[in-house]
Design a protein around this motif. Structure first.
Motif, PDB file in Angstrom:
ATOM      1  N   ASN A   1       0.956  -1.159  -0.234  1.00 47.11           N
ATOM      2  CA  ASN A   1       0.101  -0.048   0.152  1.00 47.11           C
ATOM      3  C   ASN A   1       1.288   1.127   0.127  1.00 47.11           C
ATOM      4  OD1 ASN A   1      -2.506   1.282  -0.182  1.00 47.11           O
ATOM      5  ND2 ASN A   1      -2.393   1.212   1.930  1.00 47.11           N
ATOM      6  N   LEU A   2       1.968   0.981  -0.677  1.00 44.60           N
ATOM      7  CA  LEU A   2       3.197   2.246  -0.812  1.00 44.60           C
ATOM      8  C   LEU A   2       2.058   3.635  -1.294  1.00 44.60           C
ATOM      9  CD1 LEU A   2       6.196   0.989  -1.099  1.00 44.60           C
ATOM     10  CD2 LEU A   2       5.519   0.979   0.391  1.00 44.60           C
ATOM     11  N   GLN A   3       1.589   3.367  -2.588  1.00 44.73           N
ATOM     12  CA  GLN A   3       0.960   4.630  -2.838  1.00 44.73           C
ATOM     13  C   GLN A   3       0.067   5.839  -2.030  1.00 44.73           C
ATOM     14  OE1 GLN A   3       0.276   1.568  -3.217  1.00 44.73           O
ATOM     15  NE2 GLN A   3      -2.275   1.747  -3.997  1.00 44.73           N
ATOM     16  N   ASN A   4      -0.227   4.884  -0.473  1.00 40.38           N
ATOM     17  CA  ASN A   4      -0.835   5.555   0.570  1.00 40.38           C
ATOM     18  C   ASN A   4      -0.399   6.069   1.697  1.00 40.38           C
ATOM     19  OD1 ASN A   4      -3.669   5.585  -1.077  1.00 40.38           O
ATOM     20  ND2 ASN A   4      -3.347   4.042  -0.653  1.00 40.38           N
ATOM     21  N   LYS A   5       1.455   5.282   1.397  1.00 43.92           N
ATOM     22  CA  LYS A   5       1.866   5.519   2.766  1.00 43.92           C
ATOM     23  C   LYS A   5       2.620   7.038   2.223  1.00 43.92           C
ATOM     24  CE  LYS A   5       1.609   1.095   4.272  1.00 43.92           C
ATOM     25  NZ  LYS A   5       2.375   0.292   4.626  1.00 43.92           N
ATOM     26  N   THR A   6       4.002   7.128   1.482  1.00 44.23           N
ATOM     27  CA  THR A   6       4.779   8.170   1.339  1.00 44.23           C
ATOM     28  C   THR A   6       4.892   7.993  -0.501  1.00 44.23           C
ATOM     29  OG1 THR A   6       6.498   7.440   0.861  1.00 44.23           O
ATOM     30  CG2 THR A   6       6.120   5.339   0.461  1.00 44.23           C
ATOM     31  N   ASN A   7       6.278   8.488  -1.307  1.00 43.54           N
ATOM     32  CA  ASN A   7       6.041   8.935  -1.817  1.00 43.54           C
ATOM     33  C   ASN A   7       6.754   7.728  -3.474  1.00 43.54           C
ATOM     34  OD1 ASN A   7       5.342  12.437  -2.359  1.00 43.54           O
ATOM     35  ND2 ASN A   7       6.672  11.573  -0.304  1.00 43.54           N
ATOM     36  N   CYS A   8       6.338   8.227  -4.208  1.00 39.96           N
ATOM     37  CA  CYS A   8       6.914   6.678  -5.137  1.00 39.96           C
ATOM     38  C   CYS A   8       7.469   7.163  -6.540  1.00 39.96           C
ATOM     39  CB  CYS A   8       5.544   5.354  -5.327  1.00 39.96           C
ATOM     40  SG  CYS A   8       5.273   4.441  -3.546  1.00 39.96           S
TER      41      CYS A   8
ATOM     42  N   ASP B   1      -0.167   8.987  -8.498  1.00 38.04           N
ATOM     43  CA  ASP B   1       0.497   8.967  -7.720  1.00 38.04           C
ATOM     44  C   ASP B   1       1.816   8.355  -8.018  1.00 38.04           C
ATOM     45  OD1 ASP B   1      -1.898  10.650  -6.384  1.00 38.04           O
ATOM     46  OD2 ASP B   1      -2.704   8.712  -5.369  1.00 38.04           O
ATOM     47  N   ILE B   2       1.855   7.496  -9.468  1.00 36.20           N
ATOM     48  CA  ILE B   2       3.497   7.511  -8.865  1.00 36.20           C
ATOM     49  C   ILE B   2       4.306   8.025  -9.752  1.00 36.20           C
ATOM     50  CG2 ILE B   2       4.918   4.832  -9.872  1.00 36.20           C
ATOM     51  CD1 ILE B   2       2.364   4.856  -7.420  1.00 36.20           C
ATOM     52  N   ARG B   3       5.228   8.963  -9.661  1.00 36.58           N
ATOM     53  CA  ARG B   3       5.539   9.668 -10.277  1.00 36.58           C
ATOM     54  C   ARG B   3       7.507   9.207 -11.202  1.00 36.58           C
ATOM     55  NH1 ARG B   3       8.679  13.998  -6.312  1.00 36.58           N
ATOM     56  NH2 ARG B   3       5.831  14.432  -5.825  1.00 36.58           N
TER      57      ARG B   3
END
Length: 216
Positions: free
Chosen positions: A165-172, A197-199
């Motif tokens: 669930n990294l896209q909701n926890k931190t910057n990816c 939300d992924i850069r």
């Protein structure tokens, strides 16, 4: 501390990409990624022993408020915790670039410190070394960077992002292994999988200067 180089430049990657930063590059690393672009800091590195007070004196002398601690692998420096504690009260933006194989938990109680963790995808040949417990501790002040060399890496990166669930926890961040994957392939993958939300991030210092140039 074992310092290979220190300099001021723009931040070529990470959440403060494009901003001025003062860089401290430490010697040695516990991994050997096949695409490493700083082998001079790992293999028989030429480094200077510098005290924490001297490093802080240098950082403050630059007048630059962003500080990037990199390597090599900064978290294997025995004195890194003491350095972070001294930096934390100086009203600086401190970022640690770490390879993702070492726990960040011992340092998460130190204020004003941000982590950019690599996830070493299969192309790196070091994926099995990742400390996945780190994803319990990352926040929106941190980032997880997936350095991708091929389509298999993109697929694996998506799996890790969803699993933890990294896209909701931190910057990816998706970053290409320089010169090995078409950038359009990454963009198309983001579009086809609706990866909000992924850069996508390029190492802009490698476009400004020669990709092998040091101190930039």
């Amino acid at each position: 501390m074992r310092v290979v180089e220190k300099f001021v430049s723009i931040n070529g990657e990470g959440i403060r990409q494009g901003q001025l930063s003062v860089f401290i590059r430490f010697a040695f690393c516990n991994l050997r990624c096949i695409y490493c672009d700083t082998l001079y800091s790992l293999i028989n590195p030429n480094y200077e022993e510098e005290s924490i007070d001297k490093l802080i004196e240098y950082i403050l002398s630059t007048g630059v408020k962003n500080v990037t601690l990199t390597g090599g692998e900064p978290l294997i420096q025995p004195e890194i915790g003491k350095l972070l504690e001294k930096l934390s009260d100086l009203n600086l933006n401190v970022e640690i670039e770490t390879n993702g194989s070492i726990s960040i938990l011992p340092f998460k109680n130190i204020k004003n410190i941000a982590f950019t963790l690599d996830y070493k995808t299969p192309y790196s040949k070091e994926e099995t070394k990742m400390d996945l417990t780190n994803y319990n501790y990352v926040t929106k002040n941190d980032a997880v960077k997936f350095v991708c060399g091929d389509m298999n890496d993109l697929i694996r990166s998506k799996e890790i992002i969803y699993k933890y669930n990294l896209q909701n926890k931190t910057n990816c961040i998706f970053s290409p292994v320089f010169g090995t994957i078409e950038l359009t392939e990454i963009v198309n993958f983001l579009k086809e999988n609706t990866l909000n939300d992924i850069r996508l991030q390029l190492q802009i210092h490698k476009f400004i200067w020669d990709k092998n140039k040091r101190g930039v």
